[in-house]
Design a protein around this motif. Structure first.
Motif, PDB file in Angstrom:
ATOM      1  N   ALA A   1       0.825  -1.208   0.000  1.00  0.00           N
ATOM      2  CA  ALA A   1       0.000   0.000   0.000  1.00  0.00           C
ATOM      3  C   ALA A   1       0.863   1.264   0.000  1.00  0.00           C
ATOM      4  O   ALA A   1       0.544   2.237  -0.704  1.00  0.00           O
TER       5      ALA A   1
ATOM      6  N   ARG B   1       2.452   1.574  -3.495  1.00  0.00           N
ATOM      7  CA  ARG B   1       1.454   1.973  -4.484  1.00  0.00           C
ATOM      8  C   ARG B   1       1.079   3.438  -4.313  1.00  0.00           C
ATOM      9  O   ARG B   1       0.874   4.155  -5.284  1.00  0.00           O
ATOM     10  N   SER B   2       1.003   3.894  -3.081  1.00  0.00           N
ATOM     11  CA  SER B   2       0.689   5.302  -2.826  1.00  0.00           C
ATOM     12  C   SER B   2       1.752   6.210  -3.429  1.00  0.00           C
ATOM     13  O   SER B   2       1.429   7.211  -4.080  1.00  0.00           O
ATOM     14  N   HIS B   3       3.029   5.868  -3.230  1.00  0.00           N
ATOM     15  CA  HIS B   3       4.124   6.644  -3.822  1.00  0.00           C
ATOM     16  C   HIS B   3       4.052   6.585  -5.344  1.00  0.00           C
ATOM     17  O   HIS B   3       4.221   7.603  -6.020  1.00  0.00           O
TER      18      HIS B   3
ATOM     19  N   ASP C   1       1.429   5.947  -7.263  1.00  0.00           N
ATOM     20  CA  ASP C   1       0.264   6.693  -7.751  1.00  0.00           C
ATOM     21  C   ASP C   1       0.535   8.194  -7.768  1.00  0.00           C
ATOM     22  O   ASP C   1       0.088   8.904  -8.676  1.00  0.00           O
TER      23      ASP C   1
END
Length: 165
Positions: free
Chosen positions: A85, A88-90, A92
Motif C-alpha cells: 500500500a 502503491r501510494s508513492h 500513484d
C-alpha cells in the motif's frame, strides 16, 4: 489436566518457529514464500485433526498451535499488505505528476527530472522503479514489494496497473 504453565511451555516451540517464519516472510520481496508455510499447515492439518478427535485432552493444545501459525500468517499478510500500500501510494503520486505534466505540456516528460523527481528521490520512495518515454507512450514501473523479479507497470492508455514478471 495440565497446568497453564505446562501448556504454555509446550507452545514454546510452535511460537518460536512461527515467529521466525513471520519475521523471514515479512522482509521485502519474501512474502510470496508464505505458500510454503500454508503447504506445511495443509500437510500437518490431517494429523492434527486426528489428534484433536482422538485425544480430547490435547484439543486446547492443537487449537493453540494452529492459532499460533494462523496469527503468524496474518502478521505476514499485514506487513506485506502495508508495504504494498505504501509503495502503491508513492507510485500513484508519481503517475499523477506525470499525468499533470502531460495535461499542461501536451506531452509526456522525457524523464522524471522534468516533474522534479531525481533518481535518488525515486529510489528513496520506491526501491526499484523506472520511467521510460517511448514515442508517445510512457512506461512507469516499480518493483513488486512481496516477490522478486516482478514489477507493477502503469498503462497510461487504460490508466491501470499491470503485474509483469
Amino acid at each position: 489436566m495440565m497446568r497453564l504453565a505446562e501448556q504454555l511451555r509446550l507452545l514454546w516451540g510452535p511460537v518460536a518457529m512461527a515467529s521466525l517464519a513471520a519475521a523471514l516472510l515479512s522482509v521485502p520481496h519474501a512474502g510470496f514464500m508464505a505458500y510454503m508455510v500454508v503447504l506445511g499447515l495443509l500437510i500437518w492439518l490431517p494429523a492434527a485433526a486426528l489428534r484433536f478427535i482422538r485425544r480430547p485432552e490435547a484439543r486446547a493444545h492443537v487449537a493453540a498451535e494452529f492459532g499460533v501459525w494462523v496469527a503468524a500468517l496474518l502478521v505476514v499478510a499485514a506487513v506485506q499488505g502495508w508495504r504494498h500500500a505504501v509503495a502503491r501510494s508513492h507510485a500513484d503520486a508519481i503517475v499523477a505528476e506525470i499525468e499533470q505534466f502531460h495535461a499542461v505540456h501536451h506531452r509526456y516528460p522525457d524523464d522524471l527530472t522534468e516533474i522534479g523527481l531525481s533518481h535518488d528521490g525515486l529510489v528513496a520512495s520506491l526501491d526499484f522503479a523506472g520511467y521510460e518515454e517511448e514515442g508517445q507512450v510512457p512506461h512507469f514501473f516499480y518493483g513488486v514489494t512481496y516477490m522478486p523479479f516482478a514489477v507493477w507497470s502503469f498503462d497510461f492508455r487504460t490508466r491501470t496497473w499491470e503485474l509483469r514478471d
